[in-house]
Structure formats: C-alpha cells, structure tokens
Design a protein around this motif. Structure first.
Motif, PDB file in Angstrom:
ATOM      1  N   SER A  41      32.450 -30.572   3.080  1.00  0.00           N
ATOM      2  CA  SER A  41      33.088 -29.689   4.054  1.00  0.00           C
ATOM      3  C   SER A  41      32.568 -29.945   5.462  1.00  0.00           C
ATOM      4  O   SER A  41      33.344 -29.960   6.426  1.00  0.00           O
ATOM      5  N   GLY A  44      33.948 -33.301   6.588  1.00  0.00           N
ATOM      6  CA  GLY A  44      35.371 -33.161   6.873  1.00  0.00           C
ATOM      7  C   GLY A  44      35.634 -32.441   8.176  1.00  0.00           C
ATOM      8  O   GLY A  44      36.579 -32.771   8.896  1.00  0.00           O
ATOM      9  N   LEU A  45      34.808 -31.457   8.512  1.00  0.00           N
ATOM     10  CA  LEU A  45      34.965 -30.771   9.795  1.00  0.00           C
ATOM     11  C   LEU A  45      34.576 -31.669  10.962  1.00  0.00           C
ATOM     12  O   LEU A  45      35.232 -31.650  12.006  1.00  0.00           O
ATOM     13  N   ARG A  48      37.182 -34.619  10.914  1.00  0.00           N
ATOM     14  CA  ARG A  48      38.542 -34.133  10.689  1.00  0.00           C
ATOM     15  C   ARG A  48      39.246 -34.929   9.582  1.00  0.00           C
ATOM     16  O   ARG A  48      40.378 -35.371   9.729  1.00  0.00           O
ATOM     17  N   ASN A  49      38.551 -35.070   8.470  1.00  0.00           N
ATOM     18  CA  ASN A  49      39.071 -35.781   7.316  1.00  0.00           C
ATOM     19  C   ASN A  49      39.493 -34.760   6.267  1.00  0.00           C
ATOM     20  O   ASN A  49      38.666 -34.065   5.678  1.00  0.00           O
ATOM     21  N   ARG A  50      40.775 -34.666   6.012  1.00  0.00           N
ATOM     22  CA  ARG A  50      41.290 -33.652   5.099  1.00  0.00           C
ATOM     23  C   ARG A  50      40.952 -33.963   3.645  1.00  0.00           C
ATOM     24  O   ARG A  50      40.775 -33.048   2.849  1.00  0.00           O
ATOM     25  N   LEU A  53      37.661 -32.534   2.976  1.00  0.00           N
ATOM     26  CA  LEU A  53      37.733 -31.070   2.901  1.00  0.00           C
ATOM     27  C   LEU A  53      38.272 -30.606   1.557  1.00  0.00           C
ATOM     28  O   LEU A  53      37.777 -29.627   0.981  1.00  0.00           O
ATOM     29  N   SER A  88      37.026 -24.059   6.459  1.00  0.00           N
ATOM     30  CA  SER A  88      37.089 -25.376   7.087  1.00  0.00           C
ATOM     31  C   SER A  88      38.470 -26.003   6.892  1.00  0.00           C
ATOM     32  O   SER A  88      38.972 -26.689   7.786  1.00  0.00           O
ATOM     33  N   LEU A  89      39.096 -25.756   5.755  1.00  0.00           N
ATOM     34  CA  LEU A  89      40.481 -26.213   5.568  1.00  0.00           C
ATOM     35  C   LEU A  89      41.422 -25.519   6.545  1.00  0.00           C
ATOM     36  O   LEU A  89      42.302 -26.149   7.148  1.00  0.00           O
ATOM     37  N   ASN A  92      41.101 -26.890   9.976  1.00  0.00           N
ATOM     38  CA  ASN A  92      41.673 -28.222  10.125  1.00  0.00           C
ATOM     39  C   ASN A  92      43.195 -28.167  10.206  1.00  0.00           C
ATOM     40  O   ASN A  92      43.812 -28.913  10.960  1.00  0.00           O
ATOM     41  N   TYR A  93      43.830 -27.291   9.441  1.00  0.00           N
ATOM     42  CA  TYR A  93      45.286 -27.210   9.429  1.00  0.00           C
ATOM     43  C   TYR A  93      45.844 -26.270  10.500  1.00  0.00           C
ATOM     44  O   TYR A  93      47.034 -26.290  10.779  1.00  0.00           O
TER      45      TYR A  93
END
Length: 106
Positions: A41, A44-45, A48-50, A53, A88-89, A92-93
């Motif tokens: 997480s 990914g934050l 910015r890698n989904r 995440l 965090s998801l 990102n979205y």
C-alpha cells in the motif's frame, strides 16, 4: 586408562530417537500478510501503482481473516491495515472520479 563403556556416545544405550516438533497452524505468525499489505500500500501510494494497491488490499483482507482471537486494539491490527489499504485505493482513484463528474480532463 579406558573410559567406562557407558560414556561412549556410540553405544546403543545412549541413542535418543528424533521426535520432530509438532507445529500447529495457530503458532504461525499471521502478521506477515499484514506487513506485505502495508508495504504494498505504501509503495502503491508513492509511485501511484494500482496493481500494488490491489495486492496490498488482498493481503490486508487475508491478514484480517487469519487473525487470532487474542489480537486486540486498533493500532497494528488487521482492521487498521484494511482501512489503510482501502483508503489508499480511494486516494488513487479519486482524481479520476472527480474529473469524470466535473467534466475536467486529467
């Protein structure tokens, strides 16, 4: 002078049979999945890698489902890991969702 025969480690009387240690599933450390969830997480934050995440969210749910009944408290618990990975998801979205409803292209 020769040692007494009982002191000889090769004698059949001094043989001790090997008994493997019985390992229970409850003795395993369930926090490995929680650690992987937090690392995925955070990575990914930062980049910015989904995919990272989503992997972190899956591991967070696994950590929550495999927690012990004795684990308590909010900080450091699998519930906090799920909250962190889910937020965090959302973070990102969120720019794409806001842009879709406001009509602004990113």
């Amino acid at each position: 002078m020769a040692p007494p025969p009982a002191a000889d480690p090769r004698s059949p009387d001094s043989i001790v049979e090997y008994k493997p240690e019985v390992k229970r599933v409850e003795d395993d450390d369930p926090d490995v999945a929680g650690f992987v969830a937090l690392v995925c997480s955070i990575v990914g934050l930062m980049i910015r890698n989904r995919t990272s995440l989503w992997v972190g969210t899956v591991f967070a749910v696994e950590s929550f489902l495999n927690q012990r009944a004795s684990d308590g408290g909010l900080l450091g618990s699998p519930a906090a890991t799920i909250l962190f990975s889910t937020l965090s998801l959302v973070m990102n979205y969120l720019p794409e969702i806001v842009a879709a409803y406001s009509g602004v292209k990113i």
